[in-house]
Every structure is written in C-alpha cells, then in structure tokens.
Design a protein around this motif. Structure first.
Motif, PDB file in Angstrom:
ATOM      1  N   ILE A   1      -4.402   1.892   7.512  1.00  0.00           N
ATOM      2  CA  ILE A   1      -4.467   3.045   6.219  1.00  0.00           C
ATOM      3  C   ILE A   1      -4.422   4.272   7.118  1.00  0.00           C
ATOM      4  O   ILE A   1      -4.259   5.207   6.656  1.00  0.00           O
ATOM      5  CB  ILE A   1      -4.934   2.286   5.495  1.00  0.00           C
ATOM      6  CG1 ILE A   1      -4.909   1.245   4.734  1.00  0.00           C
ATOM      7  CG2 ILE A   1      -6.024   3.570   3.449  1.00  0.00           C
ATOM      8  CD1 ILE A   1      -6.113   0.129   3.689  1.00  0.00           C
ATOM      9  N   ALA A   2      -5.139   4.302   8.003  1.00  0.00           N
ATOM     10  CA  ALA A   2      -5.802   5.848   8.327  1.00  0.00           C
ATOM     11  C   ALA A   2      -4.467   6.611   9.071  1.00  0.00           C
ATOM     12  O   ALA A   2      -4.510   7.423   8.887  1.00  0.00           O
ATOM     13  CB  ALA A   2      -7.297   5.452   8.968  1.00  0.00           C
ATOM     14  N   ARG A   3      -4.172   5.832   9.859  1.00  0.00           N
ATOM     15  CA  ARG A   3      -3.270   6.627  10.427  1.00  0.00           C
ATOM     16  C   ARG A   3      -1.831   6.963   9.455  1.00  0.00           C
ATOM     17  O   ARG A   3      -1.080   7.684   9.760  1.00  0.00           O
ATOM     18  CB  ARG A   3      -2.245   4.766  11.782  1.00  0.00           C
ATOM     19  CG  ARG A   3      -2.895   4.768  12.473  1.00  0.00           C
ATOM     20  CD  ARG A   3      -2.552   3.552  13.777  1.00  0.00           C
ATOM     21  NE  ARG A   3      -3.391   3.317  14.949  1.00  0.00           N
ATOM     22  CZ  ARG A   3      -3.584   4.328  16.074  1.00  0.00           C
ATOM     23  NH1 ARG A   3      -2.372   5.293  15.231  1.00  0.00           N
ATOM     24  NH2 ARG A   3      -4.076   3.728  16.995  1.00  0.00           N
ATOM     25  N   ALA A   4      -1.595   5.808   8.595  1.00  0.00           N
ATOM     26  CA  ALA A   4      -0.689   6.066   7.798  1.00  0.00           C
ATOM     27  C   ALA A   4      -1.219   7.108   6.996  1.00  0.00           C
ATOM     28  O   ALA A   4       0.025   8.133   6.645  1.00  0.00           O
ATOM     29  CB  ALA A   4      -0.255   5.512   6.608  1.00  0.00           C
ATOM     30  N   LEU A   5      -2.409   6.978   5.952  1.00  0.00           N
ATOM     31  CA  LEU A   5      -3.434   8.791   6.068  1.00  0.00           C
ATOM     32  C   LEU A   5      -2.490  10.028   6.553  1.00  0.00           C
ATOM     33  O   LEU A   5      -1.782  10.852   5.814  1.00  0.00           O
ATOM     34  CB  LEU A   5      -4.202   8.523   4.536  1.00  0.00           C
ATOM     35  CG  LEU A   5      -4.305   7.925   4.252  1.00  0.00           C
ATOM     36  CD1 LEU A   5      -6.050   7.324   3.997  1.00  0.00           C
ATOM     37  CD2 LEU A   5      -3.954   8.556   2.644  1.00  0.00           C
ATOM     38  N   MET A   6      -3.446  10.156   7.791  1.00  0.00           N
ATOM     39  CA  MET A   6      -2.906  11.095   8.701  1.00  0.00           C
ATOM     40  C   MET A   6      -1.234  11.484   8.791  1.00  0.00           C
ATOM     41  O   MET A   6      -1.064  12.341   8.946  1.00  0.00           O
ATOM     42  CB  MET A   6      -4.121  10.248  10.061  1.00  0.00           C
ATOM     43  CG  MET A   6      -4.998  10.362   9.984  1.00  0.00           C
ATOM     44  SD  MET A   6      -5.928  12.167   9.863  1.00  0.00           S
ATOM     45  CE  MET A   6      -5.087  12.971  11.368  1.00  0.00           C
TER      46      MET A   6
ATOM     47  N   ILE B   1       0.639  -1.012  -0.291  1.00  0.00           N
ATOM     48  CA  ILE B   1      -0.123   0.332   0.281  1.00  0.00           C
ATOM     49  C   ILE B   1       1.443   1.513  -0.074  1.00  0.00           C
ATOM     50  O   ILE B   1       1.402   1.182   0.794  1.00  0.00           O
ATOM     51  CB  ILE B   1      -0.568  -0.246   1.270  1.00  0.00           C
ATOM     52  CG1 ILE B   1      -1.859  -1.182   1.187  1.00  0.00           C
ATOM     53  CG2 ILE B   1      -1.987   1.328   1.316  1.00  0.00           C
ATOM     54  CD1 ILE B   1      -2.544  -1.587   2.416  1.00  0.00           C
ATOM     55  N   ALA B   2       0.827   1.756  -0.800  1.00  0.00           N
ATOM     56  CA  ALA B   2       1.498   3.445  -1.268  1.00  0.00           C
ATOM     57  C   ALA B   2       0.547   4.886  -0.855  1.00  0.00           C
ATOM     58  O   ALA B   2      -0.948   4.305  -0.675  1.00  0.00           O
ATOM     59  CB  ALA B   2       1.512   3.913  -2.820  1.00  0.00           C
ATOM     60  N   ILE B   3       1.070   5.425  -0.386  1.00  0.00           N
ATOM     61  CA  ILE B   3       0.592   7.139   0.787  1.00  0.00           C
ATOM     62  C   ILE B   3       1.003   7.798  -0.216  1.00  0.00           C
ATOM     63  O   ILE B   3       2.271   7.793  -0.432  1.00  0.00           O
ATOM     64  CB  ILE B   3       0.666   6.883   2.301  1.00  0.00           C
ATOM     65  CG1 ILE B   3       0.176   5.798   2.729  1.00  0.00           C
ATOM     66  CG2 ILE B   3      -0.477   8.442   2.382  1.00  0.00           C
ATOM     67  CD1 ILE B   3      -1.283   5.591   2.910  1.00  0.00           C
TER      68      ILE B   3
ATOM     69  N   VAL C   1      -4.054  10.017  -1.176  1.00  0.00           N
ATOM     70  CA  VAL C   1      -4.277   8.159  -1.368  1.00  0.00           C
ATOM     71  C   VAL C   1      -4.500   7.278  -1.005  1.00  0.00           C
ATOM     72  O   VAL C   1      -2.758   7.617  -1.058  1.00  0.00           O
ATOM     73  CB  VAL C   1      -4.545   8.307  -3.064  1.00  0.00           C
ATOM     74  CG1 VAL C   1      -5.729   9.442  -3.986  1.00  0.00           C
ATOM     75  CG2 VAL C   1      -3.612   7.975  -4.544  1.00  0.00           C
ATOM     76  N   ALA C   2      -4.138   6.057  -0.520  1.00  0.00           N
ATOM     77  CA  ALA C   2      -4.140   5.536  -0.355  1.00  0.00           C
ATOM     78  C   ALA C   2      -4.341   4.533  -1.139  1.00  0.00           C
ATOM     79  O   ALA C   2      -5.526   4.066  -1.552  1.00  0.00           O
ATOM     80  CB  ALA C   2      -4.512   4.837   0.720  1.00  0.00           C
ATOM     81  N   GLU C   3      -3.159   3.901  -1.597  1.00  0.00           N
ATOM     82  CA  GLU C   3      -3.616   2.921  -3.449  1.00  0.00           C
ATOM     83  C   GLU C   3      -2.503   1.434  -3.132  1.00  0.00           C
ATOM     84  O   GLU C   3      -1.331   1.230  -2.245  1.00  0.00           O
ATOM     85  CB  GLU C   3      -2.673   3.993  -4.330  1.00  0.00           C
ATOM     86  CG  GLU C   3      -3.209   3.641  -5.635  1.00  0.00           C
ATOM     87  CD  GLU C   3      -2.405   4.986  -6.708  1.00  0.00           C
ATOM     88  OE1 GLU C   3      -3.470   4.973  -7.721  1.00  0.00           O
ATOM     89  OE2 GLU C   3      -1.183   4.924  -6.090  1.00  0.00           O
TER      90      GLU C   3
END
Length: 180
Positions: free
Chosen positions: A113-118, A9-11, A72-74
C-alpha cells in the motif's frame, strides 16, 4: 508480499468535501499509526479528537485551497492509508513539492500500500509539473529503506530533530529527495 496483496485496494485522490465527511476515518488511521509508534509529528497522549482535529485544522484548509493533494488507499469503503503532496511553494520553488504523512494503518501493512500510494503521488507531482520531491523521515525507521527503494536519495540528517512518540528522547531525521 503476496502476488494479490493489492487485490481490491484502490488508490485515489480525495477532494475537500469528501474529506470533511470522512474526517473521523482519516483520524482513525492517524491515531492507529501514532499508537504504533509512527513519528509523524505527534506524541502521546494522543486521542481520536487530536487526530481528527489535525485533519480538520491543518490539512482540510490546504486541500480546499488546492495547495495539497490527498490520496487514500481504500478497500470496501475503508481508508487503509493516505499520503499528502504539498505543492504550495514559493515562486522560485514551483518545480518541487513535499511528500508528507505517508500513513498505512498497522493492520494493513506489508501489502504494498505504501509503495502504491507513493507511485500515485509521483504521478500527481508530474501532472503539477513538479520535478523534485522532498520528504523527511525519522532516521532508522522502516520507511527509510522503503523510500530508498523508491529512488529517493539522502540529502542529509539532522540530529535531535523530533521527539519520540512515547518518550522524551530526541531522534534524528533523514532528509530525502527524488528527481522525477
């Protein structure tokens, strides 16, 4: 969360041209979140056209204007989640930005994912010399403890702030902030 939950997963940020090409994908994530009951400003009935129109009319112009950062998380070319940083502030507010619409597709939750986006949105806020982040979340939602875990403090609550996604019930919102 499994140790390799974020594997593959890439941010990353998305610019306006790419966003325009992928409006249906952004819309699909929003639609899935609203269908799952997320309180992100929309009420049912809410369809794919409504979701895509939100991105096209409300977000894309601000991204084009350089006023909003979209991440985006992709994974394998599929958008799993997204978050916005609105840094279009008045001159006396150039030190702050608002985090908006943290969305993770329900099929991909509980993977960090939410943590990584934040974490990445904070990095962008710092690059923009923003030292204060604000956000709001429906009081009692699963996102509220997440934001607390990420270092956000509660500024207060507003009762009857937003309508429930599926019913006429009015819910409170919790206003939160974090100093960077």
């Amino acid at each position: 969360m499994a140790p390799n939950a974020m594997a593959g997963i890439a941010i990353r940020p998305v610019l306006a041209d790419e966003m325009m090409r992928r409006l249906d994908e952004f819309g699909a994530v929003l639609l899935a979140c609203v269908a799952d009951g997320a309180s992100v400003g929309f009420v049912e009935p809410f369809g794919a056209t409504d979701a895509t129109d939100y991105w096209r009319r409300k977000v894309l112009p601000a991204v084009r204007g350089g006023e909003v950062v979209i991440l985006v998380a992709e994974m394998e070319g599929r958008i799993l989640g997204t978050v916005q940083l609105d840094h279009d502030t008045m001159p006396n507010q150039r030190h702050r930005a608002e985090v908006r619409k943290l969305l993770v597709h329900p099929d991909f939750r509980r993977r960090g994912i939410a943590r990584a986006l934040m974490a990445e949105i904070e990095t962008h806020a710092r690059r923009l010399a923003r030292s204060l982040l604000t956000l709001d979340t429906r009081s009692g939602d699963a996102a509220e403890p997440l934001y607390r875990d990420l270092g956000f403090d509660v500024a207060g609550m507003i009762p009857g702030y937003c309508r429930d996604t599926r019913s006429a019930r009015l819910d409170a919102t919790t206003l939160m902030y974090k100093r960077l």
